[in-house]
Design an enzyme around this catalytic site. Sequence first.
Site, PDB file in Angstrom:
ATOM      1  N   LYS A 129     -26.799 -15.758 -29.483  1.00 45.42           N
ATOM      2  CA  LYS A 129     -25.771 -14.924 -30.100  1.00 45.42           C
ATOM      3  C   LYS A 129     -24.604 -15.880 -30.196  1.00 45.42           C
ATOM      4  O   LYS A 129     -24.449 -16.906 -29.577  1.00 45.42           O
ATOM      5  CB  LYS A 129     -25.455 -13.822 -29.125  1.00 45.42           C
ATOM      6  CG  LYS A 129     -25.073 -14.113 -27.743  1.00 45.42           C
ATOM      7  CD  LYS A 129     -23.912 -14.933 -27.225  1.00 45.42           C
ATOM      8  CE  LYS A 129     -22.676 -14.894 -27.469  1.00 45.42           C
ATOM      9  NZ  LYS A 129     -21.823 -15.725 -26.760  1.00 45.42           N
ATOM     10  N   TYR A 214     -20.094  -9.113 -26.928  1.00 44.17           N
ATOM     11  CA  TYR A 214     -20.676  -8.361 -25.960  1.00 44.17           C
ATOM     12  C   TYR A 214     -20.054  -7.139 -25.867  1.00 44.17           C
ATOM     13  O   TYR A 214     -20.409  -5.981 -25.574  1.00 44.17           O
ATOM     14  CB  TYR A 214     -20.264  -8.998 -24.489  1.00 44.17           C
ATOM     15  CG  TYR A 214     -21.161 -10.184 -24.204  1.00 44.17           C
ATOM     16  CD1 TYR A 214     -22.502 -10.342 -24.042  1.00 44.17           C
ATOM     17  CD2 TYR A 214     -21.028 -11.501 -24.456  1.00 44.17           C
ATOM     18  CE1 TYR A 214     -23.286 -11.382 -23.498  1.00 44.17           C
ATOM     19  CE2 TYR A 214     -21.507 -12.693 -24.287  1.00 44.17           C
ATOM     20  CZ  TYR A 214     -22.829 -12.497 -24.066  1.00 44.17           C
ATOM     21  OH  TYR A 214     -23.562 -13.619 -23.716  1.00 44.17           O
TER      22      TYR A 214
HETATM   23  P1  NAD Z   1     -22.728 -26.494 -25.409  1.00 45.20           P
HETATM   24  O1  NAD Z   1     -21.672 -26.924 -26.103  1.00 45.20           O
HETATM   25  O2  NAD Z   1     -22.572 -26.497 -24.138  1.00 45.20           O
HETATM   26  O3  NAD Z   1     -24.021 -26.926 -26.075  1.00 45.20           O
HETATM   27  C1  NAD Z   1     -24.259 -27.008 -27.379  1.00 45.20           C
HETATM   28  C2  NAD Z   1     -25.386 -28.217 -27.626  1.00 45.20           C
HETATM   29  O4  NAD Z   1     -25.596 -28.364 -28.880  1.00 45.20           O
HETATM   30  C3  NAD Z   1     -25.165 -29.517 -26.910  1.00 45.20           C
HETATM   31  O5  NAD Z   1     -26.199 -29.839 -26.241  1.00 45.20           O
HETATM   32  C4  NAD Z   1     -24.687 -30.454 -28.296  1.00 45.20           C
HETATM   33  O6  NAD Z   1     -24.937 -31.884 -27.953  1.00 45.20           O
HETATM   34  C5  NAD Z   1     -25.696 -29.723 -29.127  1.00 45.20           C
HETATM   35  N1  NAD Z   1     -25.359 -30.169 -30.522  1.00 45.20           N
HETATM   36  C6  NAD Z   1     -25.785 -30.493 -31.729  1.00 45.20           C
HETATM   37  N2  NAD Z   1     -25.241 -31.042 -32.573  1.00 45.20           N
HETATM   38  C7  NAD Z   1     -23.938 -30.653 -32.272  1.00 45.20           C
HETATM   39  C8  NAD Z   1     -22.828 -30.723 -33.009  1.00 45.20           C
HETATM   40  N3  NAD Z   1     -22.623 -31.244 -34.313  1.00 45.20           N
HETATM   41  N4  NAD Z   1     -21.483 -30.378 -32.438  1.00 45.20           N
HETATM   42  C9  NAD Z   1     -21.575 -30.023 -31.198  1.00 45.20           C
HETATM   43  N5  NAD Z   1     -22.717 -29.701 -30.259  1.00 45.20           N
HETATM   44  C10 NAD Z   1     -23.722 -30.120 -30.992  1.00 45.20           C
HETATM   45  O7  NAD Z   1     -22.675 -24.962 -25.795  1.00 45.20           O
HETATM   46  P2  NAD Z   1     -23.459 -23.761 -25.099  1.00 45.20           P
HETATM   47  O8  NAD Z   1     -22.450 -22.997 -24.111  1.00 45.20           O
HETATM   48  O9  NAD Z   1     -24.651 -24.094 -24.643  1.00 45.20           O
HETATM   49  O10 NAD Z   1     -23.553 -22.658 -26.466  1.00 45.20           O
HETATM   50  C11 NAD Z   1     -24.607 -22.698 -27.284  1.00 45.20           C
HETATM   51  C12 NAD Z   1     -24.955 -21.341 -28.077  1.00 45.20           C
HETATM   52  O11 NAD Z   1     -25.670 -20.537 -26.830  1.00 45.20           O
HETATM   53  C13 NAD Z   1     -23.855 -20.751 -28.582  1.00 45.20           C
HETATM   54  O12 NAD Z   1     -24.356 -20.247 -29.850  1.00 45.20           O
HETATM   55  C14 NAD Z   1     -23.393 -19.726 -27.707  1.00 45.20           C
HETATM   56  O13 NAD Z   1     -22.923 -18.514 -28.163  1.00 45.20           O
HETATM   57  C15 NAD Z   1     -24.867 -19.457 -26.961  1.00 45.20           C
HETATM   58  N6  NAD Z   1     -24.702 -19.141 -25.491  1.00 45.20           N
HETATM   59  C16 NAD Z   1     -25.066 -17.850 -25.027  1.00 45.20           C
HETATM   60  C17 NAD Z   1     -24.977 -17.344 -23.924  1.00 45.20           C
HETATM   61  C18 NAD Z   1     -25.648 -16.187 -23.421  1.00 45.20           C
HETATM   62  O14 NAD Z   1     -24.935 -15.621 -22.318  1.00 45.20           O
HETATM   63  N7  NAD Z   1     -26.379 -15.355 -24.222  1.00 45.20           N
HETATM   64  C19 NAD Z   1     -24.089 -18.092 -22.881  1.00 45.20           C
HETATM   65  C20 NAD Z   1     -23.768 -19.327 -23.547  1.00 45.20           C
HETATM   66  C21 NAD Z   1     -23.704 -19.661 -24.815  1.00 45.20           C
END
Ligand code: NAD
Length: 365
Positions: A129, A214
Amino acid sequence: MDIGRRDLLLAAASLAVASVAGGARAAGDRKIGYAIVGLGYYGLNVILPQFVNCQHSRVTALVSGDPAKARATAARYGVPERSIYSYETFDQIRDNPDVDVVYVILPNSMHAEYTIRAAKAGKHVMCEKPMATSVAECEAMIAACKAAGRKLMIGYRCHFEATNLEAMRLARSGAAGRVRYVRSEHGFVQRDPSKWRLKKAMAGGGSLMDMGVYSLQAARYMTGEEPVSVMARESTDRGDPRFAEVEDMIEWLLKFPSGAIASCLSTYSANQNHVLLMGDKGRIELEPATRYDGNRLWTGKDGRAEEISPPPGPAKTQFAGQLDHLADCIQADRSPIVSGEEGLRDMRIIEAIYGSAREGRTVKL
Ligand code: NAD
């Protein structure tokens, strides 16, 4: 969507999780293989450690831009080196028979691209999401998965979380009487101005795209109705470097066909995680409501509140329930209860919320 369909979804959710819990599956069925795309916070720290809690799902491939991190993670989770991909070699995943599902855990603006590439590679998709950053992207993702004959599910984990499932069951069973009002607020203090979440092009928006999902989901699954109109208002200090591109705080009022209303909030400048439903006979309240663990539930009547311990979750955790649900849907050829269409419904409302805040008027849905 009408109340009847929401109830069907709820019943399907119970059945789905019951079958996961009971292991109601032919002996000898192989586990469904997941490729995790994006080894960031959520993929690495939350989802990957959850496969041990799954009955029907396993991790079989990793996609990362960081070869050293990918190799170390692969070694930890028993993923063979040949099943490590970069973003450039991602499409070769089509030749990997161990991968059934591609789980997209990337910044929001990348969800559509990787979902469509995964579908073209013949893989089912779990997408985090918010589903994408626009209605048009959501529609393209649904079309790509349909054309490939593959399933698309959104990572709406709360539909597999015991406390939220019990709150939905109580709401539907009339525990609070006729639903009149829902309040739902979600936010956290976003401190890092360099985060992609604060870049419009990567996130698609601010707190609404992240935590607001949410609040919106809770308003829909607690009422069991689809909103008919929205009125929204934004409050953002554009002088704050964190909010040069995206909104901080946005609140919106949804009206439902029954006359119920939902007052929702998302923010990047306060820690809040709360859902309240008021009916003509009582109330149902969750706080925290949608966290990874430790969510709590109360029912109330005439000024008295009683904490409810939900029955043990059908799956070990909400994450395992979510992963195994898609595995089950693939094995039994069923539609996920939180499909791409469900993500698209939210995105249509999100676009209406932004439109209403921008134009200062009620938007019909
Ligand atoms: P994050 O920034 O920690 O991780 C993002 C990942 O994408 C990293 O490994 C990064 O290296 C990679 N990536 C690849 N290309 C990139 C670019 N061009 N720029 C930036 N990063 C790049 O983010 P996150 O917190 O893991 O979130 C990722 C997704 O998961 C989002 O869509 C977020 O909404 C979702 N999420 C959902 C929940 C949930 O509870 N369902 C919780 C956290 C995050």
